[in-house]
Scaffold this motif. Sequence first.
Motif, short mmCIF file in Angstrom:
data_model
loop_
_atom_site.label_atom_id
_atom_site.label_comp_id
_atom_site.label_asym_id
_atom_site.label_seq_id
_atom_site.Cartn_x
_atom_site.Cartn_y
_atom_site.Cartn_z
N THR A 268 -5.83 16.33 3.77
CA THR A 268 -5.37 15.08 3.19
C THR A 268 -6.23 13.93 3.70
O THR A 268 -7.09 14.12 4.56
N PHE B 199 -10.83 16.69 0.64
CA PHE B 199 -11.13 15.76 1.69
C PHE B 199 -11.78 16.52 2.82
O PHE B 199 -11.64 17.74 2.89
N THR C 183 -1.92 9.85 5.71
CA THR C 183 -0.73 10.68 5.83
C THR C 183 -0.38 10.93 7.30
O THR C 183 0.78 10.82 7.71
N LYS D 259 -7.04 4.76 -7.49
CA LYS D 259 -5.98 5.66 -7.96
C LYS D 259 -5.77 5.54 -9.47
O LYS D 259 -6.24 4.59 -10.10
N HIS E 45 -1.70 10.56 -5.10
CA HIS E 45 -2.55 11.00 -6.20
C HIS E 45 -1.77 11.32 -7.46
O HIS E 45 -2.37 11.59 -8.49
N SER F 173 0.84 -1.21 0.00
CA SER F 173 0.00 0.00 0.00
C SER F 173 0.87 1.25 0.00
O SER F 173 2.06 1.20 0.33
N GLY F 174 0.23 2.36 -0.35
CA GLY F 174 0.90 3.65 -0.26
C GLY F 174 1.13 4.03 1.19
O GLY F 174 2.13 4.67 1.54
N MET G 268 4.73 5.11 3.04
CA MET G 268 5.01 6.29 3.87
C MET G 268 5.55 5.89 5.23
O MET G 268 6.51 6.47 5.75
C1 LIG Z 1 -5.06 6.78 -1.17
C2 LIG Z 1 -4.27 7.71 -0.34
C3 LIG Z 1 -3.25 7.25 0.50
C4 LIG Z 1 -3.06 5.82 0.88
O1 LIG Z 1 -2.84 4.94 -0.14
P1 LIG Z 1 -3.12 3.39 0.12
O2 LIG Z 1 -2.43 2.74 -1.04
O3 LIG Z 1 -4.60 3.20 0.10
O4 LIG Z 1 -2.52 3.01 1.40
C5 LIG Z 1 -2.44 8.19 1.13
N1 LIG Z 1 -2.63 9.50 0.96
C6 LIG Z 1 -3.62 9.98 0.19
C7 LIG Z 1 -3.76 11.46 0.04
C8 LIG Z 1 -4.48 9.11 -0.48
O5 LIG Z 1 -5.49 9.59 -1.20
#
Ligand SMILES: *Cc1c(COP(=O)(O)O)cnc(C)c1O
Length: 407
Positions: free
Chosen positions: A84, A348, A88, A201, A175, A58-59, A63
């Motif tokens: 956000t 958001f 984050t 995404k 994003h 995951s994103g 992080m």
């Molecule tokens: C989607 C999103 C994330 C998290 O990404 P994941 O892959 O769902 O963990 C982080 N920051 C922002 C601003 C997002 O829109």
Amino acid sequence: MSKIKKIPFAPPDVTEADIEAVVKTLRSGWITTGPVTAEFESEICGYTGAEACLCMNSGTAAMELALRFLGVGEGDEVITTPYTYAATANVIVHTGARPVFVDVAPGSFNIDPRKIAEAITERTKAVMPVDIAGWPCDYDEIVEAVNAAKALYRPDPDTPQTWFDRIPILADSAHSFGAAYKGRMLGSVADFTAFSFHAVKNLTTSEGGALVLRPMGSRDMRAVYDQLRVLSLHGQNKDAFKKFNSSAWEYEIVSAGFKWNMTDISAALGLSQLARYDSDILPGRRRVFQSYREYLSDDRFLHPLAENAEKRSSCHVYNLRIPDAAGERRNAIIEKMFDRGISTNVHFKPLPLHPYYAGRGYNMCDYPIAHEMYLSEISLPVYPQLTDDDVLYVAEAMRSVTKEVLG
Ligand SMILES: *Cc1c(COP(=O)(O)O)cnc(C)c1O
């Protein structure tokens, strides 16, 4: 009355070629992290100009890995924006550090570099800008802010914090895969960049993300990548694929690491998406951006940019603003759009408005610009599968619903 269309907000864009790529991996005899993930990582480096890329599940994990790798923790502060998604700030909280929110810049959804400068203290260990909706932050100004505060930077000894002579920058680019800043692709701009490949995404692996790195002085980036990979997989110094390919069964656990690896099934989908990203996905999104701007040209609507002289958006979210329709009236427009079969969204609700962050003492009054931007924001559907007819349908509905609500 004309026929009602059903327009979802963000359905995944999955082609037959994407499906075939995934099926091929399922049939290959290896489905978790392996050769396809390695190939996806190298393609992402090629695409973004980054020096190293670690694909993850995951994103959010990307992080948190960067923060953990830096050794951010208890007693530290990390500066970010209240505008956000929770991921984050949540990752900052996970490490034990305190998120320090600073407001967005006037008329912008992105963090204000001047306010970053004011918020830096001797406890600040990272700055996390977020490219909201795919629009790059003011990276040069952010670098200027941390450079001007070099005297306040207190890197913890024995951590990679000491590799930097100023506060490191970790971009939440969830994003903005494919966006560019002053001619450079995001991924090669901040010290660390986290991308998300979540289902909604621009480029998806269903769930997934990547941490990409710029060169760090003269450091061997392959070694840095290896360190990150080990930390992302239980601190195990040899992954399952390496063991699979040799008789050397033995491995060592060198830290209490995490379980954040990407599977080859996900990577296969990502590789297939990346192969058509510039030829198909991004142009499709740009077309929708252009059409909304054209079809909703009266001055009650404030439009997001697709590009200007310095920045190019990944056109992830169409964050339209209707300054006359703040709060309840904005919500009424969203409801009426839904009645016409169109799903819209808000990107958001700022974090201080959520109970957890409010409970930790954050107060929306301290971020008046973020609040104002939020109250009048409506995100319109953007994806390549939308036909020109669909986009016109959404725009006409927006125009008439806004008139109903505002007069
Ligand atoms: C989607 C999103 C994330 C998290 O990404 P994941 O892959 O769902 O963990 C982080 N920051 C922002 C601003 C997002 O829109």
